[in-house]
Design an enzyme around this catalytic site. Structure first.
Site, PDB file in Angstrom:
ATOM      1  N   THR A 122     -26.479  77.860  50.177  1.00  0.00           N
ATOM      2  CA  THR A 122     -25.719  78.650  49.208  1.00  0.00           C
ATOM      3  C   THR A 122     -24.217  78.374  49.314  1.00  0.00           C
ATOM      4  OG1 THR A 122     -25.066  80.940  48.750  1.00  0.00           O
ATOM      5  CG2 THR A 122     -25.785  80.504  50.964  1.00  0.00           C
ATOM      6  N   ASP A 123     -23.506  78.642  48.236  1.00  0.00           N
ATOM      7  CA  ASP A 123     -22.041  78.512  48.270  1.00  0.00           C
ATOM      8  C   ASP A 123     -21.394  79.602  49.119  1.00  0.00           C
ATOM      9  OD1 ASP A 123     -22.468  80.664  46.552  1.00  0.00           O
ATOM     10  OD2 ASP A 123     -21.300  79.847  44.885  1.00  0.00           O
ATOM     11  N   LYS A 153     -27.158  81.768  56.867  1.00  0.00           N
ATOM     12  CA  LYS A 153     -27.339  80.543  56.074  1.00  0.00           C
ATOM     13  C   LYS A 153     -26.388  79.453  56.587  1.00  0.00           C
ATOM     14  CE  LYS A 153     -29.606  79.751  53.014  1.00  0.00           C
ATOM     15  NZ  LYS A 153     -31.010  79.259  52.915  1.00  0.00           N
TER      16      LYS A 153
HETATM   17  P1  NAD Z   1     -36.135  85.077  47.351  1.00  0.00           P
HETATM   18  O1  NAD Z   1     -35.790  86.207  48.268  1.00  0.00           O
HETATM   19  O2  NAD Z   1     -36.468  85.356  45.931  1.00  0.00           O
HETATM   20  O3  NAD Z   1     -37.373  84.253  47.963  1.00  0.00           O
HETATM   21  C1  NAD Z   1     -37.484  83.972  49.324  1.00  0.00           C
HETATM   22  C2  NAD Z   1     -38.934  83.589  49.607  1.00  0.00           C
HETATM   23  O4  NAD Z   1     -39.040  83.230  50.994  1.00  0.00           O
HETATM   24  C3  NAD Z   1     -39.940  84.731  49.376  1.00  0.00           C
HETATM   25  O5  NAD Z   1     -41.043  84.265  48.659  1.00  0.00           O
HETATM   26  C4  NAD Z   1     -40.328  85.170  50.789  1.00  0.00           C
HETATM   27  O6  NAD Z   1     -41.656  85.670  50.862  1.00  0.00           O
HETATM   28  C5  NAD Z   1     -40.190  83.855  51.551  1.00  0.00           C
HETATM   29  N1  NAD Z   1     -39.976  84.066  52.995  1.00  0.00           N
HETATM   30  C6  NAD Z   1     -39.111  84.922  53.575  1.00  0.00           C
HETATM   31  N2  NAD Z   1     -39.226  84.846  54.924  1.00  0.00           N
HETATM   32  C7  NAD Z   1     -40.169  83.887  55.180  1.00  0.00           C
HETATM   33  C8  NAD Z   1     -40.712  83.354  56.380  1.00  0.00           C
HETATM   34  N3  NAD Z   1     -40.313  83.773  57.585  1.00  0.00           N
HETATM   35  N4  NAD Z   1     -41.653  82.394  56.270  1.00  0.00           N
HETATM   36  C9  NAD Z   1     -42.074  81.953  55.053  1.00  0.00           C
HETATM   37  N5  NAD Z   1     -41.608  82.440  53.891  1.00  0.00           N
HETATM   38  C10 NAD Z   1     -40.649  83.397  53.958  1.00  0.00           C
HETATM   39  O7  NAD Z   1     -34.921  84.058  47.467  1.00  0.00           O
HETATM   40  P2  NAD Z   1     -34.290  83.077  46.383  1.00  0.00           P
HETATM   41  O8  NAD Z   1     -33.236  83.775  45.649  1.00  0.00           O
HETATM   42  O9  NAD Z   1     -35.377  82.386  45.662  1.00  0.00           O
HETATM   43  O10 NAD Z   1     -33.575  82.031  47.360  1.00  0.00           O
HETATM   44  C11 NAD Z   1     -34.275  80.880  47.826  1.00  0.00           C
HETATM   45  C12 NAD Z   1     -33.331  80.017  48.628  1.00  0.00           C
HETATM   46  O11 NAD Z   1     -32.230  79.623  47.822  1.00  0.00           O
HETATM   47  C13 NAD Z   1     -32.726  80.717  49.847  1.00  0.00           C
HETATM   48  O12 NAD Z   1     -32.656  79.785  50.901  1.00  0.00           O
HETATM   49  C14 NAD Z   1     -31.332  81.118  49.389  1.00  0.00           C
HETATM   50  O13 NAD Z   1     -30.443  81.185  50.468  1.00  0.00           O
HETATM   51  C15 NAD Z   1     -31.005  79.968  48.462  1.00  0.00           C
HETATM   52  N6  NAD Z   1     -30.022  80.258  47.398  1.00  0.00           N
HETATM   53  C16 NAD Z   1     -30.223  81.313  46.548  1.00  0.00           C
HETATM   54  C17 NAD Z   1     -29.325  81.539  45.504  1.00  0.00           C
HETATM   55  C18 NAD Z   1     -29.536  82.662  44.507  1.00  0.00           C
HETATM   56  O14 NAD Z   1     -28.713  82.848  43.621  1.00  0.00           O
HETATM   57  N7  NAD Z   1     -30.610  83.438  44.574  1.00  0.00           N
HETATM   58  C19 NAD Z   1     -28.228  80.693  45.351  1.00  0.00           C
HETATM   59  C20 NAD Z   1     -28.049  79.619  46.253  1.00  0.00           C
HETATM   60  C21 NAD Z   1     -28.956  79.420  47.259  1.00  0.00           C
HETATM   61  O1  TDX Z   2     -26.562  96.521  41.354  1.00  0.00           O
HETATM   62  C1  TDX Z   2     -25.721  95.647  41.601  1.00  0.00           C
HETATM   63  N1  TDX Z   2     -24.458  95.786  41.099  1.00  0.00           N
HETATM   64  C2  TDX Z   2     -23.472  94.869  41.318  1.00  0.00           C
HETATM   65  O2  TDX Z   2     -22.350  95.053  40.844  1.00  0.00           O
HETATM   66  C3  TDX Z   2     -26.025  94.479  42.393  1.00  0.00           C
HETATM   67  C4  TDX Z   2     -27.395  94.300  42.967  1.00  0.00           C
HETATM   68  C5  TDX Z   2     -25.017  93.559  42.590  1.00  0.00           C
HETATM   69  N2  TDX Z   2     -23.779  93.742  42.084  1.00  0.00           N
HETATM   70  C6  TDX Z   2     -22.758  92.682  42.281  1.00  0.00           C
HETATM   71  C7  TDX Z   2     -22.596  92.159  43.684  1.00  0.00           C
HETATM   72  C8  TDX Z   2     -22.194  90.717  43.452  1.00  0.00           C
HETATM   73  O3  TDX Z   2     -20.808  90.618  43.228  1.00  0.00           O
HETATM   74  O4  TDX Z   2     -23.210  91.567  41.510  1.00  0.00           O
HETATM   75  C9  TDX Z   2     -22.915  90.333  42.164  1.00  0.00           C
HETATM   76  C10 TDX Z   2     -24.193  89.571  42.402  1.00  0.00           C
HETATM   77  O5  TDX Z   2     -24.950  90.264  43.375  1.00  0.00           O
HETATM   78  P1  TDX Z   2     -26.341  89.709  43.941  1.00  0.00           P
HETATM   79  O6  TDX Z   2     -27.285  89.486  42.806  1.00  0.00           O
HETATM   80  O7  TDX Z   2     -26.763  90.591  45.054  1.00  0.00           O
HETATM   81  O8  TDX Z   2     -25.920  88.248  44.440  1.00  0.00           O
HETATM   82  P2  TDX Z   2     -24.873  87.708  45.538  1.00  0.00           P
HETATM   83  O9  TDX Z   2     -24.570  88.734  46.573  1.00  0.00           O
HETATM   84  O10 TDX Z   2     -23.721  87.108  44.784  1.00  0.00           O
HETATM   85  O11 TDX Z   2     -25.771  86.558  46.219  1.00  0.00           O
HETATM   86  C11 TDX Z   2     -26.624  85.714  45.398  1.00  0.00           C
HETATM   87  O12 TDX Z   2     -26.043  84.452  45.186  1.00  0.00           O
HETATM   88  C12 TDX Z   2     -25.920  83.601  46.291  1.00  0.00           C
HETATM   89  C13 TDX Z   2     -27.996  85.556  46.053  1.00  0.00           C
HETATM   90  O13 TDX Z   2     -28.573  86.837  46.273  1.00  0.00           O
HETATM   91  C14 TDX Z   2     -27.892  84.775  47.340  1.00  0.00           C
HETATM   92  O14 TDX Z   2     -29.191  84.533  47.875  1.00  0.00           O
HETATM   93  C15 TDX Z   2     -27.229  83.463  47.042  1.00  0.00           C
HETATM   94  O15 TDX Z   2     -26.999  82.769  48.247  1.00  0.00           O
END
Ligand code: NAD
Ligand code: TDX
Length: 333
Positions: A122-123, A153
């Site tokens: 992640t960033d 991370k």
């Molecule tokens: P998510 O929480 O939706 O999914 C995570 C998945 O990992 C789930 O299915 C969970 O069951 C599984 N998991 C958790 N612990 C585990 C374990 N010990 N063994 C096996 N499986 C396990 O997360 P996401 O948003 O899809 O993020 C996926 C990846 O991308 C992460 O590594 C996160 O850091 C990275 N990432 C996410 C974002 C974002 O905006 N969501 C941005 C950049 C990077």
């Molecule tokens: O109810 C809310 N209200 C609100 O204002 C929630 C849940 C979040 N927020 C704000 C917090 C953050 O500034 O919105 C922004 C986004 O929040 P999240 O969806 O929790 O994301 P963030 O904390 O930015 O992290 C996400 O992006 C990077 C992912 O969850 C991470 O897994 C990824 O690494």
């Protein structure tokens, strides 16, 4: 010949979108390894062809299970993580276990069997930027994570780098900005607000909502990861972003108006402790070196399609909604 891909965490948001993308764009066969925590959802893998996708329920910290699976595959794509900042502020332990020990467990198996790894990150490892800072994150920005989530991370990225340097591991890393799209858990910002409106609750904005996130559609993240797997240079890190900076207030107002609500029909709630102010990605390296381009350049269109997905897939998110909101209520959010 079809590659054998082991994709960890693919019952979650981004991993499941990646597997759908992989099946549609390659001949690869895929094994999903997922622990099915609260964030894993079997329904996210519905509709995938059974002759190409196998699902294994298990923990990436389980060294014996991981060893056997890594041995039998060509490439490991590592998405599994505890991913939610707010959860990490209340109970950091699972973040250390999965993000640090889980990544270590995979690294050792990949090293033993001389396989190829792509590590998803992640960033947020770079910390945050001022609103008026002309700079964006690049591959040279020093690590400076803020939360238990982002620090674990960052730790996992550093482990991968150390295994590359010390053991010659065949690995690449990508650090992506905030993803949006279908199948994202309702604890996250965009799905929480959409589903609040759908169930008749007011959306919740942390603080003044001036925090900026750099939004990218999950399919663009998938295409970038596939490009890095196929053409990335070993040992390198690539930043993934689609020039999608927006503040939370503007995103929330766009959700409200797109869904036919007044733009101010939301509540301000207490801010996240240590809340990162702004993330912004400079993805020049990925674009110039690997020729990658995002295809969702219009955020408003991507957001409208995402809203439609949540409208049409209530059975997917409804089972998690009440418990998620109950937890937020306890935290005053
Ligand atoms: P998510 O929480 O939706 O999914 C995570 C998945 O990992 C789930 O299915 C969970 O069951 C599984 N998991 C958790 N612990 C585990 C374990 N010990 N063994 C096996 N499986 C396990 O997360 P996401 O948003 O899809 O993020 C996926 C990846 O991308 C992460 O590594 C996160 O850091 C990275 N990432 C996410 C974002 C974002 O905006 N969501 C941005 C950049 C990077
Ligand atoms: O109810 C809310 N209200 C609100 O204002 C929630 C849940 C979040 N927020 C704000 C917090 C953050 O500034 O919105 C922004 C986004 O929040 P999240 O969806 O929790 O994301 P963030 O904390 O930015 O992290 C996400 O992006 C990077 C992912 O969850 C991470 O897994 C990824 O690494």
């Amino acid at each position: 010949m079809a590659r054998k891909m082991l994709v960890t965490g693919a019952a979650g948001f981004i991993g499941s979108n990646f597997v759908h993308y992989l099946v549609a764009h390659t001949d690869d066969v895929v094994t999903v390894l997922d622990k099915f925590t609260y964030a894993g959802n079997e329904a996210s893998l519905a509709g995938l062809p059974e002759d190409r996708v196998t699902v294994v329920c298990g923990d990436i910290c389980d060294a014996e299970l991981v060893d056997g699976l890594v041995r039998d595959h060509d490439i490991v794509v590592h998405y599994a993580a505890e991913s939610h900042n707010d959860n990490s502020l209340h109970d950091p332990r699972p973040f250390l276990d999965t993000n640090i020990v889980g990544t270590y467990t995979l690294l050792e198996a990949v090293r033993r069997h001389e396989k190829r790894l792509h590590h998803i990150s992640t960033d947020e490892v770079y910390g945050d930027l001022e609103l008026d800072d002309p700079n964006r994150f690049t591959e040279f920005t020093p690590y400076n994570p803020s939360s238990p989530y982002s620090s674990t991370k960052a730790g996992s990225d550093l482990l991968v780098r150390a295994w590359v340097r010390s053991f010659g591991l065949q690995a690449t890393i990508s650090n992506c900005s905030n993803n949006y799209g279908p199948r994202q858990h309702v604890e996250k910002f965009i799905p929480r607000q959409i589903t609040n409106i759908l169930v008749g609750e007011r959306p919740k904005l942390y603080g003044e909502g001036l925090n900026v996130r750099d939004w990218i559609h999950a399919d663009d993240h998938s295409s970038a990861v596939l490009r890095i797997i196929e053409a990335g240079r070993m040992g390198e890190t690539y930043l993934i972003g689609a020039d999608g900076e927006k503040n939370n207030k503007d995103v929330l107002e766009l959700i409200l108006t797109t869904m036919g609500q007044p733009a101010d029909a939301y509540d301000h709630v207490i801010d996240r402790p240590g809340h990162d102010l702004r993330y912004a990605i400079d993805s020049t390296k990925l674009r110039e070196e690997l020729g990658w381009q995002p295809s969702f350049s219009d955020f408003e269109r991507g957001l409208t399609a995402t809203i439609d997905w949540y409208r049409q897939n209530e059975a997917w998110w409804q089972p998690q909604k009440a418990a998620t909101e109950a937890k937020y209520r306890e935290q005053g959010q």
